[in-house]
Design a protein around this motif. Structure first.
Motif, short mmCIF file in Angstrom:
data_model
loop_
_atom_site.label_atom_id
_atom_site.label_comp_id
_atom_site.label_asym_id
_atom_site.label_seq_id
_atom_site.Cartn_x
_atom_site.Cartn_y
_atom_site.Cartn_z
N LYS A 2 1.10 -0.88 0.02
CA LYS A 2 -0.18 0.19 0.08
C LYS A 2 0.58 1.39 -0.26
O LYS A 2 1.38 1.46 0.47
N THR A 16 -3.63 3.33 -2.91
CA THR A 16 -3.00 2.76 -3.51
C THR A 16 -2.91 1.27 -3.81
O THR A 16 -1.18 1.42 -3.32
N VAL A 24 -6.49 -0.59 -7.00
CA VAL A 24 -7.05 -0.75 -5.33
C VAL A 24 -7.20 1.31 -5.21
O VAL A 24 -5.70 1.35 -4.61
N GLU A 26 -7.75 2.95 -1.52
CA GLU A 26 -8.74 3.00 -0.57
C GLU A 26 -8.68 3.75 0.42
O GLU A 26 -7.46 3.50 0.77
N ASP A 28 -10.83 4.79 4.65
CA ASP A 28 -11.76 4.50 5.43
C ASP A 28 -12.30 5.78 5.74
O ASP A 28 -11.37 7.15 6.16
N ILE A 56 -12.15 0.97 -3.24
CA ILE A 56 -12.36 0.78 -1.65
C ILE A 56 -12.56 1.63 -0.69
O ILE A 56 -11.83 1.61 -0.52
N ILE A 58 -14.11 1.99 3.31
CA ILE A 58 -14.15 1.60 5.17
C ILE A 58 -15.47 2.39 5.70
O ILE A 58 -14.93 3.76 5.79
N TYR A 81 -16.98 -5.95 7.91
CA TYR A 81 -16.15 -5.80 7.31
C TYR A 81 -15.26 -5.52 8.86
O TYR A 81 -15.73 -4.47 9.90
N LYS A 86 -17.20 -3.08 3.64
CA LYS A 86 -16.26 -2.79 3.40
C LYS A 86 -17.44 -2.44 2.03
O LYS A 86 -18.17 -2.88 1.77
N GLU A 88 -17.42 -1.40 -2.07
CA GLU A 88 -16.65 -1.82 -3.33
C GLU A 88 -16.87 -1.08 -4.90
O GLU A 88 -18.54 -1.40 -4.87
#
Length: 93
Positions: A2, A16, A24, A26, A28, A56, A58, A81, A86, A88
């Motif tokens: 990551k 990423t 991906v 991501e 949060d 993604i 969160i 999750y 989670k 997507e």
């Protein structure tokens, strides 16, 4: 591995990485209240410009307002999750 990237308009860290043929992105927002989850999602979703990318998110709950806003453009898959959700996103078509 990551790697944190800068995303214009995002107020949380965005990471990423490569996974199963996807790039991906991501982030949060599970510790934030409205409107921050939607603000961040809309900023990061701008990165989805090909079928081999996904976002993604969160979050502490299902972001129903966001899902209604983007359902025509993105496929959405929601799973449990670690006591959160989670979400997507991939491009439709």
């Amino acid at each position: 591995m990551k790697q944190e990237i800068k995303v214009e308009g995002a107020t949380v860290p965005v990471y990423t990485y490569e996974e199963n043929g996807y790039t991906v992105f991501e982030f949060d927002t599970s510790m934030l209240g409205p409107p921050e989850p939607m603000v961040n999602a809309m900023a990061v979703l701008k990165l989805l410009d090909s079928p081999n990318k996904k976002v993604i998110m969160i979050n502490h709950k299902k972001p129903m307002g966001l899902l209604e806003k983007v359902e025509n453009k993105y496929n959405v898959n929601i799973s449990d999750y670690e006591g959160k959700y989670k979400i997507e996103f991939t491009l439709k078509g």
